[in-house]
Enzyme design. Structure first.
Site, short mmCIF file in Angstrom:
data_model
loop_
_atom_site.label_atom_id
_atom_site.label_comp_id
_atom_site.label_asym_id
_atom_site.label_seq_id
_atom_site.Cartn_x
_atom_site.Cartn_y
_atom_site.Cartn_z
N MET A 1 0.84 -1.20 0.00
CA MET A 1 0.00 0.00 0.00
C MET A 1 0.87 1.25 0.00
O MET A 1 1.93 1.26 0.62
CB MET A 1 -0.90 0.00 1.23
CG MET A 1 -2.06 0.94 1.12
SD MET A 1 -3.26 0.73 2.47
CE MET A 1 -2.41 1.48 3.84
N CYS A 2 0.43 2.25 -0.70
CA CYS A 2 1.17 3.50 -0.74
C CYS A 2 1.01 4.25 0.57
O CYS A 2 0.18 3.90 1.41
CB CYS A 2 0.66 4.37 -1.88
SG CYS A 2 0.57 3.50 -3.45
N GLN A 3 1.81 5.27 0.73
CA GLN A 3 1.71 6.10 1.93
C GLN A 3 1.35 7.53 1.53
O GLN A 3 1.88 8.07 0.55
CB GLN A 3 3.06 6.11 2.66
CG GLN A 3 3.49 4.74 3.13
CD GLN A 3 3.60 4.64 4.64
OE1 GLN A 3 3.47 5.64 5.35
NE2 GLN A 3 3.85 3.45 5.13
#
Lengths: 255, 255
Positions: A1-3
Site C-alpha cells: 500500500m502507498c503512503q
C-alpha cells in the site's frame, strides 16, 4: 500500500521535519520504492515534485529536505505500484485546474472495479486507477456547480457524496486540496495530529531525530498533519474511522 | 522582454549545457529576474520547475544544472514581469491537460489588448495575459476537435490560425508542446539551430564554457534548440520571420 502525507496550516509552514521521516518510508523503513511525489501550494500556485526513483535515493527529495518551502497546504505520496507501470505520468500527486484554481490529489488503495464514464474535460494522462478517480471527482464537481465554485459547505457536501460513491467500489484513502482546504478520506488507514501552542518536542518514528517545534514556530501557528501511519512516537495521533472524510482549514479539522 | 528556450529532440537529451547559458540571463547577463521556469516531458509525464527567485540565485535552477534530466521536449522561460505581479502562479511555463495529454506553454510579449471570452473548462489561475492566451488556445482546440485529438497536420493548421489571431492583437512569441511536437511562433524574436552529426564544439555566448557535443551524443542524435536570442557564438542560428510558426518533431522543423 502507498503512503500519504498531508499538511494544512494557518500560516505558511515548512514540512522539512515531517518529510524527512516520511521519505524514509520510500525504500528504507518500508517497501514503497516505486516513485514518490509532493505538491506545495504557494499562494494560488503549485510546486510539484515527482520522481520515479525511490524517495531515499532521489536528488529531488534531497533538495526538498534541505530547502524549506513554506506552504499552507501540502500533499505527498510514496508509491508502491499496484496499477500502472512505474513512470512519471503515474506518480502522485496529480494536478488539474478547475474554476481557476489548481487541485492536487493523491490516493492509496485499489480501485480496479471503478470505471466511471469520463465524458467531460478531465482525462487521465497515465494509466492508474487513481488518476481516473481524480478526473471523475473534478468532472462531477464541474457538472454539479458549473462554471463557478460553490461555498465550502456545499463543496464539502458534494465531495462527501462523490467520495462515498467511489469508496463503495474499493479502497479509497485519499487527499485532495484546492489550496484553501484539505479533504482527506479514509477507507483503511489515516491518522492526524494538530500541532499548536504549547508545541511539543516531537520524535520521528522512522529515524532518531527530534525537533523542538517551540523553537521554530510562533504561538499563533497551527499545523494539522494527516498521514497513513503516525510519524512520531510521542504525539497523540487520532485515527480516522472507516468511511470518514475530514476537511481541514487553517490547521484544524472542521466540525 | 522575457526570454524563451525550447528543445525538441529525436531521443531523450539533457539540456544542462544550454540551460547553463540561458539561466545566466536570469539576473546576470540580462535583466530578467522576476522568476523563471522549465518544463520537461518525460514519457507522457511532465516535470515542471518554477520559481519566483532569479534564475541565478535559485537552488532549484542549481539542481537542474547538476541533475541531467533527459527529455525529448523542453520549454523554459525567464520572466521580466510586465503583466501580473511576481508570484508562483504567474511563472511560465504553464501546464494543462487536454485529450489525456499534458500541454506546456510559455510566452513572451505583451497581450494587454487580448481579452477573449473564456467559456470552456480552461481558466487562468494567475493574472497574466499569457496564461489567458494559453487557456484560449486550448479552449478553441477543444471546441474544434471535440474529445479526440486530431492528426498533427490538422492540429498544425488549427494552431496556425489561432496563433495568427492572437498575434493580431499584440506581441506573441510563444512555445507550446504536447510532448510529441513543439510549436513555436515568432512575433519579434526567435532563433533556432539543429544540432546533429557531425556535432560541433559549441561555445556559450553568456559564459566562458564550451561543450564538445561529439563527446556526449551518438551519431543518431538530433536536437533542435529554439531561443529568443542565440545561445552560442559559433553555430549557425536561423532567425524566424515575423509572424512565422514552426513545428518541430524529432529534432527537425517540419516543412
Amino acid at each position: 500500500m502507498c503512503q500519504l502525507l498531508g499538511m494544512n496550516c494557518n500560516v505558511p509552514t515548512d514540512i522539512v521535519f515531517s518529510f524527512t521521516g516520511f521519505a524514509l518510508r520510500g525504500g528504507r523503513t518500508d517497501t514503497h520504492h516505486d516513485g514518490w511525489g509532493i505538491a506545495f501550494f504557494e499562494g494560488a500556485g503549485v510546486r510539484l515534485f515527482v520522481d520515479h526513483m525511490p524517495a531515499i535515493e532521489s536528488p529531488v527529495a534531497e533538495l526538498i529536505k534541505r530547502y524549506p518551502i513554506k506552504s499552507k497546504n501540502v500533499i505527498a505520496h510514496i508509491r508502491k505500484a499496484t496499477q500502472g507501470h512505474v513512470a512519471l505520468e503515474n506518480c502522485h500527486p496529480f494536478v488539474r485546474e478547475l474554476w481557476g484554481r489548481y487541485w492536487v490529489f493523491a490516493h492509496n488503495g485499489d480501485l480496479k472495479e471503478f470505471h466511471p464514464p469520463l465524458t467531460g474535460p478531465f482525462r487521465p494522462v497515465g494509466n492508474t486507477d487513481s488518476e481516473r478517480a481524480f478526473c471523475y471527482l473534478l468532472q462531477e464537481l464541474r457538472a454539479r456547480f458549473g462554471d463557478a465554485p460553490p461555498a465550502l459547505e456545499a463543496l464539502r457536501a458534494a465531495l462527501g457524496e462523490l467520495v462515498h460513491h467511489v469508496a463503495g467500489h474499493a479502497t479509497f484513502n485519499m487527499m485532495l486540496s484546492d489550496g484553501s482546504a484539505l479533504f482527506a478520506h479514509c477507507s483503511t488507514a489515516l491518522h492526524y495530529v494538530v500541532r499548536q501552542y504549547p508545541f511539543p518536542t516531537a520524535k520521528l518514528a522512522d529515524e532518531d531525530v527530534s525537533v523542538d517545534f517551540a523553537q521554530v514556530t510562533t504561538p499563533r501557528d497551527r499545523v494539522a498533519l494527516i498521514v497513513t501511519a503516525p510519524l512520531t512516537t510521542n504525539e497523540a495521533w487520532t485515527a480516522f474511522a472507516t468511511g470518514e472524510m475530514k476537511v481541514f482549514v487553517d490547521g484544524l479539522p472542521l466540525e
